[in-house]
Design an enzyme around this catalytic site. Structure first.
Site, PDB file in Angstrom:
ATOM      1  N   CYS A 137       1.126  -1.214   0.067  1.00  0.00           N
ATOM      2  CA  CYS A 137       0.161   0.073  -0.248  1.00  0.00           C
ATOM      3  C   CYS A 137       1.212   1.219  -0.235  1.00  0.00           C
ATOM      4  CB  CYS A 137      -0.658   0.153   1.311  1.00  0.00           C
ATOM      5  SG  CYS A 137      -2.796   1.747   1.578  1.00  0.00           S
ATOM      6  N   CYS A 140      -0.411   3.911   2.455  1.00  0.00           N
ATOM      7  CA  CYS A 140      -0.167   3.975   3.828  1.00  0.00           C
ATOM      8  C   CYS A 140       1.213   3.943   4.076  1.00  0.00           C
ATOM      9  CB  CYS A 140      -0.399   2.438   4.043  1.00  0.00           C
ATOM     10  SG  CYS A 140      -1.466   1.786   3.337  1.00  0.00           S
ATOM     11  N   ASP A 141       2.366   3.602   2.971  1.00  0.00           N
ATOM     12  CA  ASP A 141       3.494   3.558   3.334  1.00  0.00           C
ATOM     13  C   ASP A 141       4.213   4.634   2.328  1.00  0.00           C
ATOM     14  OD1 ASP A 141       2.617   1.740   5.525  1.00  0.00           O
ATOM     15  OD2 ASP A 141       3.469   0.062   4.039  1.00  0.00           O
TER      16      ASP A 141
END
Ligand SMILES: Cc1cc2nc3c(=O)[nH]c(=O)nc-3n(C[C@H](O)[C@H](O)[C@H](O)COP(=O)(O)OP(=O)(O)OC[C@H]3O[C@@H](n4cnc5c(N)ncnc54)[C@H](O)[C@@H]3O)c2cc1C
Length: 308
Positions: A137, A140-141
């Site tokens: 993701c 997200c990261d």
């Protein structure tokens, strides 16, 4: 005589952020509520050490701490939890019978929150370095890879969107794609080709991911020449597919062509009294905050449905 199924107002399928948020709302609304989870409560996020984009935490929080807190909060209000796999849902008049590996349960309303799974590549190093450079993701990261070189594996819309997203942070993005053309839409392809930080490695597959203790290398092989090359990268973003957990729902609620549950803005599915929330529903942005929001909308919908 066969035992009649235990009755609840609401049965929630799945104990990720969507199901837990729904449980907080239904239990607080004094509806008898059962959450059925086939594995560990918490969902996809439980193996993630840093969640930085869920509001309310100035420092990052681990996925397990965040979802344990959600679970405690829901349990405090009376949510019951059962570890079992949901195998089917039967509609009997206005009642729904939720079939599980631990027996059947009757509910006036059901909230489907069984989430999704990111497809794995299955190469050496992928599992070991998940959360240590291997990610599924970019939203997200991505910020963890500021000024670092990363690779994205895949060639569809999701992979190219992730590569473009990563240009905000990473110094270089190598897209590793097994074919000699992308599957992504032309507009996305044009954006990617115009972006100086993105390089595409055609006809290439990942052989191995290595590091110590975080990813520092990915070995790729050209499928035409069989030549192997090592790329020095700090991150590998896997974008090779996404599988909604809807096996037990076939023929019950309407699904779209990628297998996610079709809902309206009230999280209502095609069957009255069955709601869907989180990654499993169509057009989800697949983020914790969105899953939690959906869970709340679905729970309030379920309460209105039950009270008629
Ligand atoms: C590695 C990783 C890192 C991520 N990092 C972030 C991040 O930093 N920030 C962010 O916002 N999002 C992040 N995400 C995305 C986020 O985890 C998801 O959007 C979110 O978990 C979706 O919640 P959900 O409740 O809809 O589904 P899930 O979290 O998928 O939970 C669904 C649950 O249902 C259970 N289940 C499935 N089928 C059945 C069945 N038949 N019977 C019983 N139970 C069943 C599953 O075991 C699972 O526990 C990340 C995802 C991954 C994979």
């Amino acid at each position: 005589m066969a035992k009649s199924p235990k009755k609840y107002d609401v049965v929630i399928v799945g104990g990720g952020p969507a199901g837990l948020s729904a449980g907080i709302y239904t239990a607080r609304a004094r509806l008898s509520s059962l959450l059925v989870e086939r594995g560990a409560v918490g969902g996809q996020i439980i193996n993630t050490e840093w969640v930085e984009n869920y509001p309310g935490f100035t420092e990052s929080i681990s996925g397990i701490d965040l979802t344990e807190a959600m679970h405690k909060q829901a349990t405090k209000f009376g949510l019951e939890t059962l570890v079992a796999e949901v195998t089917g849902i039967k509609i009997v008049g206005k009642q729904k019978v939720v079939q599980t590996s631990q027996g059947d349960f009757t509910a006036k309303a059901v909230i489907i929150a069984s989430g999704s799974e990111r497809q794995k590549l299955g190469v050496p190093g992928e599992a070991v370095f998940t959360g240590k450079g291997v990610s599924y993701c970019a939203t997200c990261d991505g910020p963890f890879f500021r000024d670092k070189a990363v690779a994205v594996v895949g060639g569809g819309n999701a992979a190219i969107t992730e590569a473009i997203e990563l240009t905000k942070f990473a110094s270089k993005i190598t897209v590793i794609h097994r074919r000699d053309e992308l599957r992504a839409t032309k507009i996305l392809q044009e954006k990617a080709f115009a972006e100086k930080k993105i390089e595409i490695l055609w006809d290439s597959v990942v052989e191995e991911i290595a590091g110590d203790p975080f990813v520092n290398k990915v070995t790729v092989m050209n499928v035409k020449t069989k030549k192997k090359t090592d790329l020095e990268v700090a991150g590998v973003f896997m974008s090779v597919g996404f599988k909604p957990n809807t096996g037990y729902l076939k023929g019950i609620v309407k699904l779209d062509d990628i297998g996610t549950v079709i809902i309206n803005e009230k999280m209502e599915t095609s069957v009255p009294g069955i709601f869907a929330a989180g990654d499993i529903r169509s057009s989800s942005i697949r983020q914790i905050i969105a899953a939690a929001g959906d869970g709340a909308v679905a729970a309030i919908g379920a309460e209105k449905y039950i009270k008629g």
